[in-house]
Design an enzyme around this catalytic site. Structure first.
Site, PDB file in Angstrom:
ATOM      1  N   GLU A 108       0.823  -1.212   0.000  1.00  0.00           N
ATOM      2  CA  GLU A 108       0.000   0.000   0.000  1.00  0.00           C
ATOM      3  C   GLU A 108       0.856   1.260   0.000  1.00  0.00           C
ATOM      4  O   GLU A 108       0.696   2.148  -0.835  1.00  0.00           O
ATOM      5  CB  GLU A 108      -0.934  -0.001   1.219  1.00  0.00           C
ATOM      6  CG  GLU A 108      -1.807   1.235   1.339  1.00  0.00           C
ATOM      7  CD  GLU A 108      -2.848   1.313   0.241  1.00  0.00           C
ATOM      8  OE1 GLU A 108      -2.636   2.090  -0.722  1.00  0.00           O
ATOM      9  OE2 GLU A 108      -3.862   0.599   0.330  1.00  0.00           O
ATOM     10  N   ASP A 160       1.287   4.105  -3.018  1.00  0.00           N
ATOM     11  CA  ASP A 160       0.867   5.490  -2.844  1.00  0.00           C
ATOM     12  C   ASP A 160       2.004   6.470  -3.109  1.00  0.00           C
ATOM     13  O   ASP A 160       1.826   7.489  -3.787  1.00  0.00           O
ATOM     14  CB  ASP A 160       0.350   5.704  -1.414  1.00  0.00           C
ATOM     15  CG  ASP A 160      -0.904   4.914  -1.106  1.00  0.00           C
ATOM     16  OD1 ASP A 160      -1.552   4.424  -2.062  1.00  0.00           O
ATOM     17  OD2 ASP A 160      -1.240   4.765   0.080  1.00  0.00           O
ATOM     18  N   SER A 171      -7.232   2.073  -4.059  1.00  0.00           N
ATOM     19  CA  SER A 171      -6.048   2.536  -3.338  1.00  0.00           C
ATOM     20  C   SER A 171      -5.085   3.262  -4.267  1.00  0.00           C
ATOM     21  O   SER A 171      -4.369   4.172  -3.843  1.00  0.00           O
ATOM     22  CB  SER A 171      -5.304   1.358  -2.711  1.00  0.00           C
ATOM     23  OG  SER A 171      -6.082   0.714  -1.749  1.00  0.00           O
ATOM     24  N   ASP A 195     -16.288  11.230 -19.133  1.00  0.00           N
ATOM     25  CA  ASP A 195     -17.376  10.351 -18.714  1.00  0.00           C
ATOM     26  C   ASP A 195     -17.002   8.883 -18.930  1.00  0.00           C
ATOM     27  O   ASP A 195     -16.350   8.526 -19.909  1.00  0.00           O
ATOM     28  CB  ASP A 195     -18.634  10.691 -19.519  1.00  0.00           C
ATOM     29  CG  ASP A 195     -19.908  10.285 -18.811  1.00  0.00           C
ATOM     30  OD1 ASP A 195     -19.814   9.786 -17.667  1.00  0.00           O
ATOM     31  OD2 ASP A 195     -20.988  10.473 -19.387  1.00  0.00           O
ATOM     32  N   VAL A 196     -17.410   8.054 -17.977  1.00  0.00           N
ATOM     33  CA  VAL A 196     -17.195   6.605 -18.059  1.00  0.00           C
ATOM     34  C   VAL A 196     -18.570   5.958 -18.158  1.00  0.00           C
ATOM     35  O   VAL A 196     -19.409   6.126 -17.271  1.00  0.00           O
ATOM     36  CB  VAL A 196     -16.438   6.082 -16.825  1.00  0.00           C
ATOM     37  CG1 VAL A 196     -16.244   4.571 -16.915  1.00  0.00           C
ATOM     38  CG2 VAL A 196     -15.093   6.788 -16.684  1.00  0.00           C
TER      39      VAL A 196
END
EC number: 3.4.14.10
Length: 641
Positions: free
Chosen positions: A308, A312, A557, A600-601
């Protein structure tokens, strides 16, 4: 209007208990009630009536009913006060409990036989603590305390419900210890929670394992995501000019830590000027990269402990470049770990020492006298918050009581008033909760539950929730992305705790009108609640250096720190022109002028709980939100405000 607790999946009854009350006081009403004993727990025995129990009354804050309007006043692009953020002292003065609140609760306690010397008001007047016996607590609250055993051997003290006099109820948010069970369990006698950073807890990223060849070319972004893919997808070609006065914070919860050699390996391949560069470490409550007495980063050099944080920081640092430092907030020691509340304590001194949402049954308590623990006072208002803060961790709403979640959510609003942008990943299990658990009719969570299980803090209306997209196989970065359906599914849906904020009503109404939901109203909250996510970014096939090699990583994440980098660069340009930071962005990004700045998705779903979940479609949707950010357009529009 501020968000309020919805009746869906809550069981707060209007039961009067006046027959048991002192005739000089108003009737008692149920203040909080739990409908079931959480999974893994059993009620073992009645708690000894002579045992000591410290009761803590969370006093209602003044003006809190106006916090949404106050936040909009500095956050809406049409407001004349846009960007006029508050100081910490203004926040403290505005929301401190009223003298009437303190006096009402104190008077009731005194009338009930509690001597004044057994009461203690916290320094910022947020909590009133009473030294009590179990017998007295049961009489005060019309409750019955029991000892509960967990299958791990942990013990916990709680009651199934508690009451307050009718005239006291408006002045108390909640009381501890009462119905609040721990969100997580640890096999340790001293406390009964597991830090949010423990492997397997919260919404941690997923991996499909090691890769041998790195495909760092734009034409290969459907197979592997690297920084160049993200720059192309979102138009993030920008060099900071105000990095020395701007700030971007990324939060990690011990035992999740980064490994410098992995950051250097990533930099060697993707950003050579960052080799040897580290984020600025801000330790909160003993947060460090190594356990006490250890010389190796992480308790285990593995994906579970380093994945993680490495993810990041590798992408966050690369996208904002060496010219913009990143602040790493490392929260919690290696024994207790950290919680969202202990992080908030460090940012806001008025939130500490049981002055905010802290609950010893759910939050770590410092000093930690255990071997290797942080044996010092809790960090309390010691940390300057960054302009943008990204967090890739989360609970399920149902892990926490509504009162606990609401109290914490209000703190995010206060920090928004101070000009801080909070980003939270929306979860990786679609409409299900962490680990794929869904809700049952009694409020419990199991893998075979049928009711959608929303994420928190993503459902807090005062944070920005970030979902996940992907470049699907065979497509390229110039084509629209799809909702992420590789390894993880973008978390999204409707809160069971918070009502729908004004800023998203038009967008959600448009979605529901064009896409009538066919599911039974028994499996999701259809009463008009906070909808999430707010926006999305790529969350699939990230190339991440972990334990000396590269792996493919997936998760919201990954999406949250990418959005954080984009907003940090917008802040850079605004600061360079003498403009205030963005602060709370939701009222702005949902405004008519800003919606076109998102790609847009329209394809994909977020399955869970035995369903296909919701569908991505034209406009906002509960899978990808408004879509993915396009930096050049957002920059131009934000510079015009």
């Amino acid at each position: 209007m501020r968000s309020f607790l919805l009746p869906v999946l809550s069981f707060t009854l209007g039961l009067a208990a006046s027959a048991f009350a002192d005739p000089t006081l108003s009737p008692w009403r149920v203040h909080e009630q739990r409908s079931h004993i959480p999974t893994g727990w059993t009620r073992a025995r009645k708690l000894d009536s002579s045992a000591s129990i410290p009761l803590r009354f969370a006093l209602a804050q003044s003006n809190i009913e106006n916090i949404e309007a106050l936040l909009y006043d500095v956050s809406h692009p049409g407001s004349s006060n846009y960007g006029n953020h508050w100081s910490a002292s203004q926040i403290a003065a505005k929301f401190a409990p009223k003298p009437e609140t303190i006096e009402t609760v104190r008077s009731w306690l005194i009338e009930s036989g509690v001597e004044p010397h057994r009461m203690k008001l916290s320094p910022t007047k947020g909590w009133l603590e009473v030294a009590s016996t179990v017998e007295e607590a049961e009489n005060l609250l019309l409750a019955e305390y029991h000892v509960y055993d967990h299958e791990t051997g942990t013990k916990h003290i709680a009651c199934e419900s508690y009451h307050l006099p009718e005239h006291v109820i408006p002045h108390v948010d909640f009381v501890t210890p009462t119905i609040h069970f721990d969100a997580r369990i640890q096999k340790r006698d001293q406390y009964s929670r597991v830090p949010i950073g423990q492997p397997g807890q919260g919404s941690t990223p997923k991996t499909t394992g090691h890769i041998d060849d790195i495909l760092d070319q734009i034409e290969d972004c459907d197979k592997q995501i690297t920084p160049i893919c993200l720059r192309a997808l979102y138009g993030l070609w920008y060099e900071p000019v105000a990095g020395n006065i701007n700030s971007y914070g990324i939060v990690e919860y011990t035992p999740q830590v980064y490994v410098q050699s992995d950051l250097d390996l990533f930099a060697k391949n993707f950003s050579t000027d960052l080799e040897g560069v580290s984020p600025t470490l801000v330790s909160i409550d003993g947060g460090s990269l190594t356990p006490s007495g250890s010389s190796a980063s992480g308790s285990d050099a593995s994906f579970d402990y380093n994945g993680e944080s490495n993810l990041d920081l590798e992408y966050g640092m690369t996208l904002v470049t060496k010219k913009q430092n990143i602040t790493l907030y490392q929260v919690g020691d290696w024994v207790e770990g950290g919680s969202f509340n202990t992080f908030l304590d460090a940012l806001d001194g008025t939130y500490c020492a049981y002055d905010g949402g802290d609950d010893p049954s759910q939050d770590p308590v410092y000093p930690d006298t255990a071997s290797g623990g942080y044996n010092d006072d809790e960090d309390c208002g010691t940390v300057q918050p960054a302009n943008v803060i990204s967090t890739s961790y989360g609970y399920n709403e149902a892990d926490l009581s509504a009162a606990y979640a609401i109290r914490q959510c209000d703190e995010y609003a206060k920090l928004g008033l101070m000009g801080v942008t909070f980003l939270f990943s929306s979860g990786d299990e679609g409409v299900a909760g962490n680990t794929g658990n869904c809700l049952n009719a009694d409020g419990s969570q199991t893998w075979d539950g049928k009711i959608f299980n929303p994420s928190f803090p993503a459902t807090c209306p005062y944070v920005t929730a970030v979902g996940a997209t992907q470049v699907s196989p065979g497509q390229n970065v110039w084509e629209p992305e799809n909702a992420c359906e590789q390894v993880i599914y973008s978390g999204g849906g409707f809160s069971n705790y918070f009502s729908m904020p004004d800023y998203q009503k038009g967008a959600v109404k448009g979605y529901l009108a064009a896409n009538p939901i066919s599911y039974s109203k028994d499996i999701y909250n259809s009463t008009g609640s906070r909808a999430y996510p707010d926006l999305s970014a790529n969350g699939a096939n990230y190339v991440v250096a972990i334990d000396g090699s590269f792996q493919l990583v997936y998760g919201t994440s990954a999406a949250s720190p990418v959005v954080g980098a984009i907003l940090t660069m917008v802040n850079d340009a605004r600061i360079a022109r003498g403009k205030p930071t963005l602060g709370f962005i939701n009222p702005t990004i949902y405004s008519t002028a800003f919606v076109p700045s998102f790609k847009d998705v329209t394809n994909g779903t977020n399955p869970g709980c035995g369903t296909l979940g919701f569908n991505a479609t034209k406009g906002w949707d509960p899978v990808t939100g408004l879509g993915t950010p396009y930096f050049p357009s957002l920059l131009a529009k934000w510079l015009s405000i």
